[in-house]
Design a protein around this motif. Structure first.
Motif, PDB file in Angstrom:
ATOM      1  N   LEU A   1     -35.758  26.496  39.484  1.00  0.00           N
ATOM      2  CA  LEU A   1     -34.932  25.283  39.494  1.00  0.00           C
ATOM      3  C   LEU A   1     -35.035  24.611  38.131  1.00  0.00           C
ATOM      4  O   LEU A   1     -36.111  24.170  37.733  1.00  0.00           O
ATOM      5  CB  LEU A   1     -35.401  24.332  40.598  1.00  0.00           C
ATOM      6  CG  LEU A   1     -34.565  23.097  40.859  1.00  0.00           C
ATOM      7  CD1 LEU A   1     -33.156  23.476  41.304  1.00  0.00           C
ATOM      8  CD2 LEU A   1     -35.216  22.216  41.908  1.00  0.00           C
ATOM      9  N   SER A   2     -33.917  24.563  37.427  1.00  0.00           N
ATOM     10  CA  SER A   2     -33.873  23.920  36.115  1.00  0.00           C
ATOM     11  C   SER A   2     -32.933  22.725  36.168  1.00  0.00           C
ATOM     12  O   SER A   2     -32.230  22.520  37.156  1.00  0.00           O
ATOM     13  CB  SER A   2     -33.402  24.916  35.058  1.00  0.00           C
ATOM     14  OG  SER A   2     -32.059  25.266  35.303  1.00  0.00           O
TER      15      SER A   2
ATOM     16  N   ASP B   1     -35.495  17.165  42.000  1.00  0.00           N
ATOM     17  CA  ASP B   1     -36.486  16.947  40.941  1.00  0.00           C
ATOM     18  C   ASP B   1     -36.792  18.307  40.340  1.00  0.00           C
ATOM     19  O   ASP B   1     -37.623  19.056  40.851  1.00  0.00           O
ATOM     20  CB  ASP B   1     -37.747  16.302  41.515  1.00  0.00           C
ATOM     21  CG  ASP B   1     -38.757  15.923  40.438  1.00  0.00           C
ATOM     22  OD1 ASP B   1     -38.687  16.475  39.320  1.00  0.00           O
ATOM     23  OD2 ASP B   1     -39.628  15.084  40.721  1.00  0.00           O
ATOM     24  N   SER B   2     -36.090  18.639  39.253  1.00  0.00           N
ATOM     25  CA  SER B   2     -36.226  19.966  38.657  1.00  0.00           C
ATOM     26  C   SER B   2     -37.599  20.166  38.028  1.00  0.00           C
ATOM     27  O   SER B   2     -38.091  21.292  37.960  1.00  0.00           O
ATOM     28  CB  SER B   2     -35.128  20.216  37.635  1.00  0.00           C
ATOM     29  OG  SER B   2     -35.168  19.241  36.619  1.00  0.00           O
ATOM     30  N   GLN B   3     -38.224  19.098  37.574  1.00  0.00           N
ATOM     31  CA  GLN B   3     -39.537  19.224  36.963  1.00  0.00           C
ATOM     32  C   GLN B   3     -40.582  19.666  37.989  1.00  0.00           C
ATOM     33  O   GLN B   3     -41.412  20.521  37.724  1.00  0.00           O
ATOM     34  CB  GLN B   3     -39.954  17.902  36.329  1.00  0.00           C
ATOM     35  CG  GLN B   3     -41.203  17.992  35.495  1.00  0.00           C
ATOM     36  CD  GLN B   3     -41.483  16.697  34.756  1.00  0.00           C
ATOM     37  OE1 GLN B   3     -40.922  15.662  35.076  1.00  0.00           O
ATOM     38  NE2 GLN B   3     -42.350  16.760  33.771  1.00  0.00           N
ATOM     39  N   LYS B   4     -40.519  19.093  39.197  1.00  0.00           N
ATOM     40  CA  LYS B   4     -41.463  19.459  40.266  1.00  0.00           C
ATOM     41  C   LYS B   4     -40.943  20.617  41.118  1.00  0.00           C
ATOM     42  O   LYS B   4     -41.631  21.075  42.013  1.00  0.00           O
ATOM     43  CB  LYS B   4     -41.728  18.253  41.159  1.00  0.00           C
ATOM     44  CG  LYS B   4     -42.467  17.129  40.455  1.00  0.00           C
ATOM     45  CD  LYS B   4     -42.702  15.971  41.395  1.00  0.00           C
ATOM     46  CE  LYS B   4     -43.386  14.819  40.691  1.00  0.00           C
ATOM     47  NZ  LYS B   4     -43.560  13.661  41.573  1.00  0.00           N
ATOM     48  N   GLN B   5     -39.691  21.022  40.890  1.00  0.00           N
ATOM     49  CA  GLN B   5     -39.022  22.062  41.667  1.00  0.00           C
ATOM     50  C   GLN B   5     -38.966  21.701  43.153  1.00  0.00           C
ATOM     51  O   GLN B   5     -39.248  22.512  44.029  1.00  0.00           O
ATOM     52  CB  GLN B   5     -39.665  23.417  41.440  1.00  0.00           C
ATOM     53  CG  GLN B   5     -39.559  23.862  40.000  1.00  0.00           C
ATOM     54  CD  GLN B   5     -39.844  25.313  39.792  1.00  0.00           C
ATOM     55  OE1 GLN B   5     -40.511  25.964  40.592  1.00  0.00           O
ATOM     56  NE2 GLN B   5     -39.321  25.845  38.707  1.00  0.00           N
ATOM     57  N   VAL B   6     -38.574  20.456  43.419  1.00  0.00           N
ATOM     58  CA  VAL B   6     -38.507  19.915  44.776  1.00  0.00           C
ATOM     59  C   VAL B   6     -37.107  19.359  45.021  1.00  0.00           C
ATOM     60  O   VAL B   6     -36.515  18.716  44.152  1.00  0.00           O
ATOM     61  CB  VAL B   6     -39.556  18.805  44.970  1.00  0.00           C
ATOM     62  CG1 VAL B   6     -39.360  18.085  46.289  1.00  0.00           C
ATOM     63  CG2 VAL B   6     -40.960  19.379  44.890  1.00  0.00           C
ATOM     64  N   VAL B   7     -36.589  19.634  46.214  1.00  0.00           N
ATOM     65  CA  VAL B   7     -35.305  19.087  46.642  1.00  0.00           C
ATOM     66  C   VAL B   7     -35.534  18.344  47.953  1.00  0.00           C
ATOM     67  O   VAL B   7     -36.115  18.893  48.886  1.00  0.00           O
ATOM     68  CB  VAL B   7     -34.250  20.203  46.845  1.00  0.00           C
ATOM     69  CG1 VAL B   7     -32.954  19.628  47.391  1.00  0.00           C
ATOM     70  CG2 VAL B   7     -34.003  20.944  45.543  1.00  0.00           C
ATOM     71  N   LYS B   8     -35.089  17.082  48.016  1.00  0.00           N
ATOM     72  CA  LYS B   8     -35.178  16.284  49.238  1.00  0.00           C
ATOM     73  C   LYS B   8     -33.780  16.128  49.804  1.00  0.00           C
ATOM     74  O   LYS B   8     -32.846  15.763  49.088  1.00  0.00           O
ATOM     75  CB  LYS B   8     -35.763  14.902  48.948  1.00  0.00           C
ATOM     76  CG  LYS B   8     -37.199  14.927  48.503  1.00  0.00           C
ATOM     77  CD  LYS B   8     -37.693  13.524  48.231  1.00  0.00           C
ATOM     78  CE  LYS B   8     -39.108  13.570  47.682  1.00  0.00           C
ATOM     79  NZ  LYS B   8     -39.577  12.220  47.315  1.00  0.00           N
TER      80      LYS B   8
ATOM     81  N   THR C   1     -34.859  30.734  45.737  1.00  0.00           N
ATOM     82  CA  THR C   1     -35.814  30.937  46.811  1.00  0.00           C
ATOM     83  C   THR C   1     -36.305  29.562  47.228  1.00  0.00           C
ATOM     84  O   THR C   1     -36.738  28.782  46.371  1.00  0.00           O
ATOM     85  CB  THR C   1     -37.012  31.786  46.331  1.00  0.00           C
ATOM     86  OG1 THR C   1     -36.508  33.032  45.864  1.00  0.00           O
ATOM     87  CG2 THR C   1     -37.997  32.025  47.451  1.00  0.00           C
ATOM     88  N   ALA C   2     -36.236  29.261  48.502  1.00  0.00           N
ATOM     89  CA  ALA C   2     -36.627  27.931  48.975  1.00  0.00           C
ATOM     90  C   ALA C   2     -37.566  28.053  50.161  1.00  0.00           C
ATOM     91  O   ALA C   2     -37.438  28.979  50.971  1.00  0.00           O
ATOM     92  CB  ALA C   2     -35.391  27.126  49.367  1.00  0.00           C
ATOM     93  N   HIS C   3     -38.504  27.113  50.226  1.00  0.00           N
ATOM     94  CA  HIS C   3     -39.454  27.028  51.336  1.00  0.00           C
ATOM     95  C   HIS C   3     -39.542  25.578  51.770  1.00  0.00           C
ATOM     96  O   HIS C   3     -39.557  24.674  50.937  1.00  0.00           O
ATOM     97  CB  HIS C   3     -40.846  27.500  50.918  1.00  0.00           C
ATOM     98  CG  HIS C   3     -40.867  28.877  50.352  1.00  0.00           C
ATOM     99  ND1 HIS C   3     -40.810  30.000  51.141  1.00  0.00           N
ATOM    100  CD2 HIS C   3     -40.913  29.323  49.079  1.00  0.00           C
ATOM    101  CE1 HIS C   3     -40.831  31.069  50.372  1.00  0.00           C
ATOM    102  NE2 HIS C   3     -40.887  30.685  49.114  1.00  0.00           N
TER     103      HIS C   3
END
Length: 105
Positions: A15-16, A39-46, A66-68
């Motif tokens: 994620l960039s 949040d691309s820096q933390k590679q998190v999507v809410k 790839t997502a978890h």
């Protein structure tokens, strides 16, 4: 899709910053998605809304991501109880303990 809203937090890789727009667009296309934060820096999507984990993961997979699931407010579904004889005997014993028995009055 479930009717109840939830906030689902996903770890998405890779994620960039360049992926933010496409991730937001593909998730907003899903029925019930109200808000997407990336949040691309933390590679998190809410994601806030009524879309299921499966729908979200499939949408991100279509982008080659790839997502978890890290967490969500609906809670994690409990696995089905084991069906071993020992487990079933224990469950029966616990139910019997919970009953009020007036055997000697």
């Amino acid at each position: 899709m479930l009717n109840e809203r939830a906030q689902i937090v996903l770890r998405v890789t890779p994620l960039s910053k360049d992926d933010q727009t496409s991730v937001i667009e593909v998730l907003h296309r899903l029925e019930g998605v109200r808000l997407v934060e990336v949040d691309s820096q933390k590679q998190v999507v809410k994601v806030d809304g009524a879309a299921t984990d499966v729908e979200l993961l499939a949408a991100l997979n279509s982008l080659g991501k790839t997502a978890h699931v890290i967490t969500h407010t609906r809670g994690v579904a409990a696995p089905p109880p084991p069906s071993s004889p020992t487990y079933l005997k224990m469950q029966l014993f616990m139910r019997l303990l919970g009953r009020k028995v007036n055997c000697c009055t």
